[in-house]
Design a protein around this motif. Structure first.
Motif, PDB file in Angstrom:
ATOM      1  N   LEU A  50       0.844  -1.191   0.000  1.00 37.12           N
ATOM      2  CA  LEU A  50       0.000   0.000   0.000  1.00 37.12           C
ATOM      3  C   LEU A  50       0.883   1.246   0.000  1.00 37.12           C
ATOM      4  O   LEU A  50       1.867   1.320   0.736  1.00 37.12           O
ATOM      5  CB  LEU A  50      -0.897   0.017   1.233  1.00 37.12           C
ATOM      6  N   GLU A  51       0.494   2.208  -0.779  1.00 34.14           N
ATOM      7  CA  GLU A  51       1.238   3.452  -0.829  1.00 34.14           C
ATOM      8  C   GLU A  51       1.359   4.090   0.555  1.00 34.14           C
ATOM      9  O   GLU A  51       2.384   4.683   0.895  1.00 34.14           O
ATOM     10  CB  GLU A  51       0.537   4.404  -1.790  1.00 34.14           C
ATOM     11  N   GLU A  52       0.316   3.954   1.365  1.00 34.99           N
ATOM     12  CA  GLU A  52       0.324   4.546   2.696  1.00 34.99           C
ATOM     13  C   GLU A  52       1.439   3.991   3.570  1.00 34.99           C
ATOM     14  O   GLU A  52       1.905   4.652   4.493  1.00 34.99           O
ATOM     15  CB  GLU A  52      -1.028   4.328   3.380  1.00 34.99           C
ATOM     16  N   GLU A  53       1.868   2.775   3.320  1.00 39.32           N
ATOM     17  CA  GLU A  53       2.936   2.174   4.111  1.00 39.32           C
ATOM     18  C   GLU A  53       4.296   2.804   3.825  1.00 39.32           C
ATOM     19  O   GLU A  53       5.221   2.689   4.626  1.00 39.32           O
ATOM     20  CB  GLU A  53       3.015   0.671   3.847  1.00 39.32           C
ATOM     21  N   LEU A  54       4.427   3.441   2.679  1.00 35.05           N
ATOM     22  CA  LEU A  54       5.721   3.998   2.295  1.00 35.05           C
ATOM     23  C   LEU A  54       6.029   5.289   3.030  1.00 35.05           C
ATOM     24  O   LEU A  54       7.189   5.627   3.222  1.00 35.05           O
ATOM     25  CB  LEU A  54       5.741   4.257   0.781  1.00 35.05           C
ATOM     26  N   ASP A  55       5.000   6.049   3.412  1.00 32.02           N
ATOM     27  CA  ASP A  55       5.193   7.331   4.090  1.00 32.02           C
ATOM     28  C   ASP A  55       6.141   8.224   3.292  1.00 32.02           C
ATOM     29  O   ASP A  55       7.096   8.783   3.814  1.00 32.02           O
ATOM     30  CB  ASP A  55       5.729   7.113   5.511  1.00 32.02           C
ATOM     31  N   LEU A  56       5.867   8.347   2.013  1.00 35.57           N
ATOM     32  CA  LEU A  56       6.679   9.154   1.111  1.00 35.57           C
ATOM     33  C   LEU A  56       5.817  10.231   0.473  1.00 35.57           C
ATOM     34  O   LEU A  56       4.599  10.097   0.368  1.00 35.57           O
ATOM     35  CB  LEU A  56       7.278   8.290   0.002  1.00 35.57           C
ATOM     36  N   ASN A  57       6.457  11.299   0.030  1.00 33.63           N
ATOM     37  CA  ASN A  57       5.755  12.318  -0.738  1.00 33.63           C
ATOM     38  C   ASN A  57       5.791  11.961  -2.210  1.00 33.63           C
ATOM     39  O   ASN A  57       6.708  11.290  -2.679  1.00 33.63           O
ATOM     40  CB  ASN A  57       6.402  13.686  -0.534  1.00 33.63           C
ATOM     41  N   TYR A  58       4.787  12.447  -2.944  1.00 32.37           N
ATOM     42  CA  TYR A  58       4.706  12.160  -4.368  1.00 32.37           C
ATOM     43  C   TYR A  58       4.100  13.364  -5.063  1.00 32.37           C
ATOM     44  O   TYR A  58       3.282  14.069  -4.473  1.00 32.37           O
ATOM     45  CB  TYR A  58       3.850  10.911  -4.607  1.00 32.37           C
ATOM     46  N   PRO A  59       4.465  13.656  -6.300  1.00 34.04           N
ATOM     47  CA  PRO A  59       3.976  14.864  -6.973  1.00 34.04           C
ATOM     48  C   PRO A  59       2.465  15.008  -6.912  1.00 34.04           C
ATOM     49  O   PRO A  59       1.720  14.084  -7.200  1.00 34.04           O
ATOM     50  CB  PRO A  59       4.440  14.662  -8.423  1.00 34.04           C
ATOM     51  N   GLY A  60       2.027  16.197  -6.519  1.00 35.38           N
ATOM     52  CA  GLY A  60       0.613  16.502  -6.510  1.00 35.38           C
ATOM     53  C   GLY A  60      -0.139  16.083  -5.273  1.00 35.38           C
ATOM     54  O   GLY A  60      -1.319  16.367  -5.133  1.00 35.38           O
ATOM     55  N   THR A  61       0.535  15.401  -4.337  1.00 36.60           N
ATOM     56  CA  THR A  61      -0.189  14.874  -3.177  1.00 36.60           C
ATOM     57  C   THR A  61       0.326  15.424  -1.866  1.00 36.60           C
ATOM     58  O   THR A  61      -0.034  14.941  -0.812  1.00 36.60           O
ATOM     59  CB  THR A  61      -0.083  13.342  -3.143  1.00 36.60           C
ATOM     60  N   TYR A  62       1.205  16.436  -1.902  1.00 34.41           N
ATOM     61  CA  TYR A  62       1.677  17.064  -0.677  1.00 34.41           C
ATOM     62  C   TYR A  62       1.944  18.530  -0.975  1.00 34.41           C
ATOM     63  O   TYR A  62       2.021  18.946  -2.121  1.00 34.41           O
ATOM     64  CB  TYR A  62       2.924  16.361  -0.117  1.00 34.41           C
ATOM     65  N   SER A  63       2.043  19.309   0.090  1.00 29.54           N
ATOM     66  CA  SER A  63       2.088  20.756  -0.065  1.00 29.54           C
ATOM     67  C   SER A  63       3.317  21.236  -0.821  1.00 29.54           C
ATOM     68  O   SER A  63       3.324  22.313  -1.397  1.00 29.54           O
ATOM     69  CB  SER A  63       2.040  21.433   1.312  1.00 29.54           C
ATOM     70  N   GLY A  64       4.382  20.432  -0.826  1.00 28.29           N
ATOM     71  CA  GLY A  64       5.593  20.848  -1.517  1.00 28.29           C
ATOM     72  C   GLY A  64       5.494  20.757  -3.024  1.00 28.29           C
ATOM     73  O   GLY A  64       6.344  21.261  -3.736  1.00 28.29           O
ATOM     74  N   GLY A  65       4.459  20.061  -3.535  1.00 28.93           N
ATOM     75  CA  GLY A  65       4.319  19.915  -4.985  1.00 28.93           C
ATOM     76  C   GLY A  65       5.573  19.334  -5.593  1.00 28.93           C
ATOM     77  O   GLY A  65       6.161  18.397  -5.095  1.00 28.93           O
ATOM     78  N   LEU A  66       6.032  19.908  -6.688  1.00 28.52           N
ATOM     79  CA  LEU A  66       7.280  19.489  -7.304  1.00 28.52           C
ATOM     80  C   LEU A  66       8.308  20.609  -7.276  1.00 28.52           C
ATOM     81  O   LEU A  66       9.273  20.579  -7.998  1.00 28.52           O
ATOM     82  CB  LEU A  66       7.036  19.067  -8.752  1.00 28.52           C
ATOM     83  N   PHE A  67       8.090  21.628  -6.453  1.00 26.81           N
ATOM     84  CA  PHE A  67       9.011  22.735  -6.292  1.00 26.81           C
ATOM     85  C   PHE A  67       9.027  23.636  -7.527  1.00 26.81           C
ATOM     86  O   PHE A  67       9.172  23.177  -8.642  1.00 26.81           O
ATOM     87  CB  PHE A  67      10.449  22.280  -6.023  1.00 26.81           C
ATOM     88  N   GLY A  68       8.914  24.918  -7.284  1.00 25.45           N
ATOM     89  CA  GLY A  68       9.252  25.911  -8.284  1.00 25.45           C
ATOM     90  C   GLY A  68       8.371  25.905  -9.517  1.00 25.45           C
ATOM     91  O   GLY A  68       7.215  25.518  -9.501  1.00 25.45           O
ATOM     92  N   ARG A  69       8.950  26.302 -10.627  1.00 22.01           N
ATOM     93  CA  ARG A  69       8.226  26.528 -11.864  1.00 22.01           C
ATOM     94  C   ARG A  69       7.870  25.220 -12.556  1.00 22.01           C
ATOM     95  O   ARG A  69       8.488  24.189 -12.340  1.00 22.01           O
ATOM     96  CB  ARG A  69       9.063  27.406 -12.790  1.00 22.01           C
ATOM     97  N   ARG A  70       6.910  25.327 -13.466  1.00 19.25           N
ATOM     98  CA  ARG A  70       6.418  24.156 -14.164  1.00 19.25           C
ATOM     99  C   ARG A  70       7.497  23.524 -15.031  1.00 19.25           C
ATOM    100  O   ARG A  70       7.601  22.305 -15.119  1.00 19.25           O
ATOM    101  CB  ARG A  70       5.225  24.580 -15.033  1.00 19.25           C
ATOM    102  N   ASP A  71       8.324  24.359 -15.694  1.00 14.11           N
ATOM    103  CA  ASP A  71       9.362  23.793 -16.546  1.00 14.11           C
ATOM    104  C   ASP A  71      10.377  23.009 -15.718  1.00 14.11           C
ATOM    105  O   ASP A  71      10.874  21.964 -16.162  1.00 14.11           O
ATOM    106  CB  ASP A  71      10.054  24.883 -17.373  1.00 14.11           C
ATOM    107  N   GLY A  72      10.656  23.492 -14.506  1.00 12.45           N
ATOM    108  CA  GLY A  72      11.562  22.748 -13.633  1.00 12.45           C
ATOM    109  C   GLY A  72      10.956  21.429 -13.189  1.00 12.45           C
ATOM    110  O   GLY A  72      11.656  20.419 -13.064  1.00 12.45           O
ATOM    111  N   ALA A  73       9.645  21.427 -12.957  1.00 10.18           N
ATOM    112  CA  ALA A  73       8.972  20.200 -12.546  1.00 10.18           C
ATOM    113  C   ALA A  73       9.015  19.160 -13.655  1.00 10.18           C
ATOM    114  O   ALA A  73       9.261  17.977 -13.414  1.00 10.18           O
ATOM    115  CB  ALA A  73       7.528  20.500 -12.153  1.00 10.18           C
ATOM    116  N   VAL A  74       8.782  19.597 -14.883  1.00  4.04           N
ATOM    117  CA  VAL A  74       8.831  18.670 -16.010  1.00  4.04           C
ATOM    118  C   VAL A  74      10.248  18.133 -16.199  1.00  4.04           C
ATOM    119  O   VAL A  74      10.459  16.931 -16.408  1.00  4.04           O
ATOM    120  CB  VAL A  74       8.337  19.367 -17.303  1.00  4.04           C
TER     121      VAL A  74
END
Length: 359
Positions: free
Chosen positions: A151-175
């Motif tokens: 289960l993803e919940e067991e990993l206790d990890l962040n993932y794009p779009g599911t935590y407040s940190g997002g993917l950091f910064g601008r969209r081009d940097g995220a891509v």
């Protein structure tokens, strides 16, 4: 990453992530949560202020138990009809109340993307990204412990779009971040680090204080190694300051603390012990001795390599490094990569007596 996948990522980032992510996952094979932040309390974490969460390790295992939520247990959760292929490691993720499976290798790029410090997508060498891909895979496989699904919940990890940190910064940097992560995962497909046939706990941090730290007997692959290039980074050394009352309040808020007032601090702070790499392990403040990790957390410092000085109405800290100091230093690894080291040799340097195995 192809044009179609880039468009999928952009839609995932700018539209309605909780609605769009399920469709994007089905098309692209990507899911939820991934920044390992592991921090011994003695931040697969990084251990800096931005990486000291399950960077809560004690040296115990990061992550958390599943919350009793398995496919079909909740009346609000629907299971996708498709069945995962047998023998394939997969992550069981939930989006909008719907459960689905994501193959581990397809899930990993999002994990790796969240583990690379902000802005480093433009500077880190591809070999550094490959190291991080192996670290992330090893961590997840360790938690799976032979299971084909987790289960993803067991990993206790962040993932794009599911935590407040997002993917950091601008969209081009995220891509760009996702593109580089995908390339690193593909280049190291299936590779994990093991010792005595068991996946290691691959701790990492952003920037050491000049030398990494030794783990205890349970983690013999975590040895103190030179990473002196880290000290040449302009932000390796930081000065932090608190007024005396604020400092005393923060220390008094540590669980089990003996309260102390700001006007009582002079002569009441004494370093008790440091480890061989210089990280503070015990410090006496007033009538109680605290661990370096306790004081670091209470004061919001990026590392437990610090010293404190009491002045007139204020307390000043000199802090070195970012993160808990165990395992791989991302900055040190990148310096090695830029000097011709391959990812395999970098991992062998930071984790001792391990085997790199494709599974």
């Amino acid at each position: 990453m192809g044009k179609r996948r880039v468009l999928g990522v952009l839609g995932f980032l700018v539209l309605f992530p909780w609605v769009v992510s399920l469709a994007w996952m089905r098309q692209e094979g990507v899911g939820l949560k991934g920044e390992s932040r592991w921090e011994p309390e003695v931040e697969m974490g990084s251990g800096s202020e931005s990486g000291t969460r399950a960077d809560s390790l004690g040296l115990g295992e990061p992550g958390r138990e599943g919350e009793g939520e398995n496919p079909g247990e909740s009346g609000e959760t629907k299971e996708e009809d498709g069945q995962a292929a047998p023998g394939m490691r997969r992550i069981n993720v939930k989006r909008g109340g719907i459960r689905t499976h994501v193959e581990l290798e397809e899930y990993l790029p999002g994990v790796v993307a969240c583990q690379i410090p902000e802005g480093k997508e433009y500077t880190y060498d591809p070999e550094t990204w490959k190291c991080q891909a192996v670290i992330a895979r090893t961590y997840i496989c360790r938690l799976m412990d032979g299971r084909e699904e987790i289960l993803e919940e067991e990993l206790d990890l962040n993932y794009p779009g599911t935590y407040s940190g997002g993917l950091f910064g601008r969209r081009d940097g995220a891509v760009r971040r996702l593109e580089l992560a995908e390339q690193a995962v593909e280049a190291t497909r299936g590779m994990v680090m093991k010792q005595d046939g068991i996946c290691i706990l691959p701790l990492f941090h952003e920037l050491s204080a000049g030398r990494t730290r030794r783990g205890d007997e349970v983690f013999p692959y975590l040895q103190a190694v030179d990473s002196s290039q880290d000290t040449k980074e302009p932000d390796c050394l930081q000065l932090m300051e608190w007024d005396a009352a604020d400092f005393a309040g923060r220390i008094s808020g540590i669980p089990g603390a003996v309260p102390i007032a700001g006007d009582q601090l002079k002569g009441q702070i004494q370093t008790v012990a440091r480890d061989e790499s210089g990280y503070l392990t015990q410090i006496q403040i007033g009538a109680r001795t605290y661990t370096g990790d306790e004081v670091q957390g209470a004061l919001g410092m990026p590392s437990s390599y610090f010293s404190l000085e009491v002045g007139e109405g204020k307390v000043t800290a000199v802090v070195r490094g970012r993160g808990h100091g165990y395992g791989l230093s991302q900055n040190g690894a990148d310096h090695m990569a830029k000097n011709g080291w391959k990812w395999e040799d970098i991992l062998y340097y930071y984790y001792k007596n391990i085997d790199l195995i494709v599974e």
